[in-house]
Design a protein around this motif. Structure first.
Motif, PDB file in Angstrom:
ATOM      1  N   LYS A  61       0.848  -1.186   0.000  1.00  0.00           N
ATOM      2  CA  LYS A  61       0.000   0.000   0.000  1.00  0.00           C
ATOM      3  C   LYS A  61       0.883   1.235   0.000  1.00  0.00           C
ATOM      4  N   ARG A  62       0.384   2.316  -0.593  1.00  0.00           N
ATOM      5  CA  ARG A  62       1.199   3.521  -0.768  1.00  0.00           C
ATOM      6  C   ARG A  62       1.707   4.077   0.561  1.00  0.00           C
ATOM      7  N   ASP A  63       0.881   4.132   1.602  1.00  0.00           N
ATOM      8  CA  ASP A  63       1.353   4.676   2.873  1.00  0.00           C
ATOM      9  C   ASP A  63       2.479   3.818   3.455  1.00  0.00           C
ATOM     10  N   GLU A  64       2.408   2.518   3.244  1.00  0.00           N
ATOM     11  CA  GLU A  64       3.478   1.639   3.717  1.00  0.00           C
ATOM     12  C   GLU A  64       4.713   1.759   2.821  1.00  0.00           C
ATOM     13  N   ALA A  65       4.510   2.002   1.551  1.00  0.00           N
ATOM     14  CA  ALA A  65       5.644   2.239   0.651  1.00  0.00           C
ATOM     15  C   ALA A  65       6.371   3.522   1.073  1.00  0.00           C
ATOM     16  N   ASN A  66       5.608   4.544   1.472  1.00  0.00           N
ATOM     17  CA  ASN A  66       6.229   5.773   1.978  1.00  0.00           C
ATOM     18  C   ASN A  66       7.091   5.469   3.209  1.00  0.00           C
ATOM     19  N   GLU A  67       6.564   4.646   4.099  1.00  0.00           N
ATOM     20  CA  GLU A  67       7.310   4.264   5.300  1.00  0.00           C
ATOM     21  C   GLU A  67       8.584   3.505   4.921  1.00  0.00           C
ATOM     22  N   LEU A  68       8.499   2.648   3.928  1.00  0.00           N
ATOM     23  CA  LEU A  68       9.690   1.919   3.465  1.00  0.00           C
ATOM     24  C   LEU A  68      10.752   2.882   2.942  1.00  0.00           C
ATOM     25  N   LEU A  69      10.323   3.932   2.240  1.00  0.00           N
ATOM     26  CA  LEU A  69      11.286   4.936   1.753  1.00  0.00           C
ATOM     27  C   LEU A  69      12.045   5.559   2.926  1.00  0.00           C
ATOM     28  N   VAL A  70      11.322   5.910   3.973  1.00  0.00           N
ATOM     29  CA  VAL A  70      11.953   6.526   5.141  1.00  0.00           C
ATOM     30  C   VAL A  70      12.900   5.531   5.812  1.00  0.00           C
ATOM     31  N   LEU A  71      12.463   4.305   5.985  1.00  0.00           N
ATOM     32  CA  LEU A  71      13.322   3.286   6.604  1.00  0.00           C
ATOM     33  C   LEU A  71      14.580   3.050   5.779  1.00  0.00           C
ATOM     34  N   ALA A  72      14.424   3.044   4.470  1.00  0.00           N
ATOM     35  CA  ALA A  72      15.576   2.828   3.586  1.00  0.00           C
ATOM     36  C   ALA A  72      16.564   3.982   3.672  1.00  0.00           C
ATOM     37  N   THR A  73      16.060   5.211   3.721  1.00  0.00           N
ATOM     38  CA  THR A  73      16.989   6.343   3.805  1.00  0.00           C
ATOM     39  C   THR A  73      17.685   6.357   5.158  1.00  0.00           C
ATOM     40  N   LYS A  74      16.975   6.000   6.218  1.00  0.00           N
ATOM     41  CA  LYS A  74      17.610   5.960   7.547  1.00  0.00           C
ATOM     42  C   LYS A  74      18.765   4.964   7.586  1.00  0.00           C
ATOM     43  N   SER A  75      18.614   3.848   6.898  1.00  0.00           N
ATOM     44  CA  SER A  75      19.649   2.810   6.951  1.00  0.00           C
ATOM     45  C   SER A  75      20.709   2.954   5.870  1.00  0.00           C
ATOM     46  N   HIS A  76      20.332   3.394   4.675  1.00  0.00           N
ATOM     47  CA  HIS A  76      21.250   3.374   3.536  1.00  0.00           C
ATOM     48  C   HIS A  76      21.782   4.741   3.103  1.00  0.00           C
ATOM     49  N   CYS A  77      21.044   5.794   3.360  1.00  0.00           N
ATOM     50  CA  CYS A  77      21.504   7.143   2.997  1.00  0.00           C
ATOM     51  C   CYS A  77      20.952   8.139   4.018  1.00  0.00           C
ATOM     52  N   PRO A  78      21.405   8.016   5.274  1.00  0.00           N
ATOM     53  CA  PRO A  78      20.832   8.812   6.353  1.00  0.00           C
ATOM     54  C   PRO A  78      20.898  10.326   6.128  1.00  0.00           C
ATOM     55  N   ASP A  79      21.856  10.777   5.350  1.00  0.00           N
ATOM     56  CA  ASP A  79      21.954  12.204   5.080  1.00  0.00           C
ATOM     57  C   ASP A  79      20.779  12.712   4.233  1.00  0.00           C
ATOM     58  N   LEU A  80      20.020  11.817   3.641  1.00  0.00           N
ATOM     59  CA  LEU A  80      18.865  12.198   2.818  1.00  0.00           C
ATOM     60  C   LEU A  80      17.524  12.019   3.542  1.00  0.00           C
ATOM     61  N   THR A  81      17.550  11.508   4.772  1.00  0.00           N
ATOM     62  CA  THR A  81      16.312  11.228   5.498  1.00  0.00           C
ATOM     63  C   THR A  81      15.472  12.483   5.700  1.00  0.00           C
ATOM     64  N   ASP A  82      16.082  13.576   6.114  1.00  0.00           N
ATOM     65  CA  ASP A  82      15.330  14.812   6.331  1.00  0.00           C
ATOM     66  C   ASP A  82      14.682  15.289   5.037  1.00  0.00           C
ATOM     67  N   VAL A  92      13.752  13.448   2.451  1.00  0.00           N
ATOM     68  CA  VAL A  92      12.662  12.549   2.071  1.00  0.00           C
ATOM     69  C   VAL A  92      11.452  12.752   2.977  1.00  0.00           C
ATOM     70  N   THR A  93      11.663  12.855   4.294  1.00  0.00           N
ATOM     71  CA  THR A  93      10.523  13.052   5.188  1.00  0.00           C
ATOM     72  C   THR A  93       9.871  14.412   4.944  1.00  0.00           C
ATOM     73  N   ALA A  94      10.657  15.435   4.672  1.00  0.00           N
ATOM     74  CA  ALA A  94      10.082  16.756   4.359  1.00  0.00           C
ATOM     75  C   ALA A  94       9.265  16.688   3.074  1.00  0.00           C
ATOM     76  N   ASP A  95       9.769  15.985   2.091  1.00  0.00           N
ATOM     77  CA  ASP A  95       9.064  15.827   0.817  1.00  0.00           C
ATOM     78  C   ASP A  95       7.722  15.105   1.038  1.00  0.00           C
ATOM     79  N   LEU A  96       7.748  14.035   1.820  1.00  0.00           N
ATOM     80  CA  LEU A  96       6.524  13.293   2.097  1.00  0.00           C
ATOM     81  C   LEU A  96       5.535  14.138   2.901  1.00  0.00           C
ATOM     82  N   ARG A  97       6.046  14.904   3.865  1.00  0.00           N
ATOM     83  CA  ARG A  97       5.158  15.764   4.662  1.00  0.00           C
ATOM     84  C   ARG A  97       4.534  16.860   3.814  1.00  0.00           C
TER      85      ARG A  97
END
Length: 136
Positions: free
Chosen positions: A103-124, A126-131
């Protein structure tokens, strides 16, 4: 006089033994190395904690799931938005398989989890974009 010298030498030796001068540290006192956790392991652990409802019946294998984080990070590094990354018209970046979907909302959550683990400098970013789109 000789007794005083012997007693003084014994006291000095006792003090040295008590203070541990010149002795090796106890094995338990040495710092133990902290185990390292790979970005893939961090991501999979976070996904397990997230309990993606879309995958209750059938979900991706770890191998299928681990195909996404690096590609998502590369797309974000190239300046693409979360909406762009998850847009079905953009290619194979939406977490979807032959017999499973997300589901799209869970896919959004996966994006955040992926950035936290694989490219943490991009997490802010991505979360700002989603917000900004109301999706997070």
């Amino acid at each position: 006089m000789r007794t005083r010298t012997v007693v003084a030498a014994l006291l000095a030796a006792s003090l040295l033994a008590l203070t541990g001068c010149g002795t090796e540290p106890e094995p338990d006192a040495e710092a133990k190395p902290t185990p390292t956790v790979s970005p893939d392991e961090k991501f999979l652990a976070a996904v397990d904690e997230a309990s993606i409802v879309s995958w209750t019946t059938t979900g991706p294998t770890d191998t299928e799931l681990l195909d996404y984080p690096q590609r998502w990070c590369a797309a974000f590094t190239d300046g693409h938005s979360a909406d762009h990354v998850l847009n079905a018209d953009q290619g194979l970046l939406y977490p979807l398989g032959d017999d499973w979907g997300t589901k799209r909302d869970e896919a959004n959550e996966l994006l955040v989890l992926a950035t936290k683990s694989h490219c943490p400098d991009l997490t802010d970013q991505v979360t700002a974009d989603l917000r900004a789109t109301g999706a997070y």
